[in-house]
Design an enzyme around this catalytic site. Structure first.
Site, PDB file in Angstrom:
ATOM      1  N   ARG A 240       0.860  -1.180   0.000  1.00 33.19           N
ATOM      2  CA  ARG A 240       0.000   0.000   0.000  1.00 33.19           C
ATOM      3  C   ARG A 240       0.896   1.230   0.000  1.00 33.19           C
ATOM      4  NH1 ARG A 240      -3.668  -2.542  -1.562  1.00 33.19           N
ATOM      5  NH2 ARG A 240      -5.757  -2.783  -0.702  1.00 33.19           N
ATOM      6  N   GLU A 269      -3.511   7.968  -5.340  1.00 30.61           N
ATOM      7  CA  GLU A 269      -3.858   7.179  -6.534  1.00 30.61           C
ATOM      8  C   GLU A 269      -5.123   7.731  -7.151  1.00 30.61           C
ATOM      9  OE1 GLU A 269      -3.999   2.970  -5.690  1.00 30.61           O
ATOM     10  OE2 GLU A 269      -1.982   2.948  -4.888  1.00 30.61           O
ATOM     11  N   HIS A 288      -0.993   0.316  -9.741  1.00 29.94           N
ATOM     12  CA  HIS A 288      -1.706  -0.587  -8.819  1.00 29.94           C
ATOM     13  C   HIS A 288      -2.296  -1.789  -9.572  1.00 29.94           C
ATOM     14  CE1 HIS A 288      -3.890  -0.657  -4.675  1.00 29.94           C
ATOM     15  NE2 HIS A 288      -3.667  -1.877  -5.112  1.00 29.94           N
TER      16      HIS A 288
HETATM   17  C1  GLV Z   1      -5.222  -4.859  -3.961  1.00 27.77           C
HETATM   18  O1  GLV Z   1      -4.483  -3.981  -3.703  1.00 27.77           O
HETATM   19  C2  GLV Z   1      -5.970  -5.582  -2.987  1.00 27.77           C
HETATM   20  O2  GLV Z   1      -5.930  -5.223  -1.804  1.00 27.77           O
HETATM   21  O3  GLV Z   1      -6.635  -6.556  -3.373  1.00 27.77           O
END
Ligand code: GLV
Length: 337
Positions: A240, A269, A288
């Site tokens: 994260r 983001e 991401h």
């Molecule tokens: C992606 O970042 C998730 O948490 O599935």
């Protein structure tokens, strides 16, 4: 009994959506790309029994207060830092997530980033496209460190951290790991050594982050930690964004405290194209997408649907986040199907 009413905040892959439609009245925010606005989310959950959300939807006390009938929040993600778990538990709302099904996808992507940043793959591609490959082969062109013999520090040794270690074990690296709990079981199978964060930062050639975002991991990697790393080391983040202090990282990359970074997640983001990170050569940026395999995204939808349906059936969901909720509102009391 009436069919449960469910709000789904985005179109998700099949068979997830069909599974929910079979037993619930589904209202869906009809977009593959855009989340509902905050106002829309609050309006749509008012009469709903179930909510299937994404990591882009902030589910806090205000949203829960707007939904007095809400029994389950099923997130289409493994991370659940966008949901106020304490508030959900207090209200007897079950929170579920999608662990396990994206582990391989994220681990594969992490290993890909390690190679991409150390062997300068994106830089190399750019050089050809921009016409800068205009001299014959030479021994010094685009060299980078070999992985074999290097030390990789894995910060966060849950499902994904372990899956990364399994893959790296075939590359002849020394592996250190840090987690809040010691994984004796894995240590005896994989050649990994437990170390504290400071030792990992000081000794590793590659530091890869696999912790969830919590109060305890917010800015886990800041200026002090980046200064502990070797000048030749790389930082990989597929966990994260807020686990790393971006401002400190930009400074570290600019002033070459570390050799480079590969980042799939960001404090902000989407990352704006003019963000200081985009001005740096020693960083790889991806939007991401670590879990973005066709297989993982389908399995996530399936598991998110199973979780949601199980709770509404009064059954134990496969991946419950807030186990304490079972005492606040037992499953028999949320059963609708
Ligand atoms: C992606 O970042 C998730 O948490 O599935």
């Amino acid at each position: 009994m009436p069919r449960p009413k469910v709000y789904v905040t985005r179109i998700i892959p099949e068979p997830g959506l069909s599974m929910i439609k079979e037993c619930c009245d589904v209202e869906i925010h009809n977009s593959k790309e855009w989340p509902p606005s905050r106002e829309e989310l609050i309006e749509k959950v008012r009469d709903k029994d179930g909510l299937l959300c994404l990591l882009t939807d902030k589910i806090d006390a205000e949203v829960m207060d707007a939904a007095p009938n809400l029994k389950v929040i099923s997130t289409y993600s493994v991370g659940f830092d966008h949901i106020d778990i304490k508030e959900a538990t207090k209200r007897g709302i079950y929170v579920t997530h999608t662990p396990g099904v994206l582990t391989d996808a994220v681990a594969e992507f992490t290993v890909g980033l390690i190679f991409a940043i150390t062997r300068r793959i994106l830089e190399a591609d750019k050089i050809i496209r921009s016409g800068e490959w205009n001299k014959p082969w030479n021994p010094f062109f685009l060299v980078g460190p070999e992985l074999k013999g290097k030390t990789v520090g894995i910060v966060g040794f849950g499902r994904i951290g372990v899956a990364v270690a399994k893959r790296l074990s075939s590359f002849g690296v020394k592996m250190l790991y840090y987690d809040i709990s010691r994984r004796w079981d894995i240590e005896s199978i994989l050649d990994v050594e437990y170390a504290d964060l400071e030792r990992i930062l000081k000794e590793s050639d590659i530091v890869t982050l696999h912790v969830p975002l919590t109060k305890g991991t917010y800015h886990l990697i800041g200026e002090k930690e980046l200064k502990m790393m070797k000048e030749t080391a790389y930082l990989i983040n597929t966990a994260r964004g807020p686990v790393v202090d971006t401002e400190a990282l930009v400074k570290a990359l600019k002033e070459k405290w570390i050799a480079g970074a590969a980042l799939d997640v960001f404090e902000q983001e989407p990352l704006p194209a003019d963000h200081p990170l985009t001005k740096l050569d020693n960083v790889i940026l991806t939007p991401h997408i670590a879990s973005a395999t066709i297989e993982a995204r389908r399995r996530m939808a399936e598991l998110a649907a199973k979780n949601l349906i199980a709770v509404l059936k009064g059954e134990m969901p496969p991946a419950l986040v807030n186990k304490e909720v079972l005492k606040v509102r037992p499953l028999e009391q949320v059963k609708m199907i």
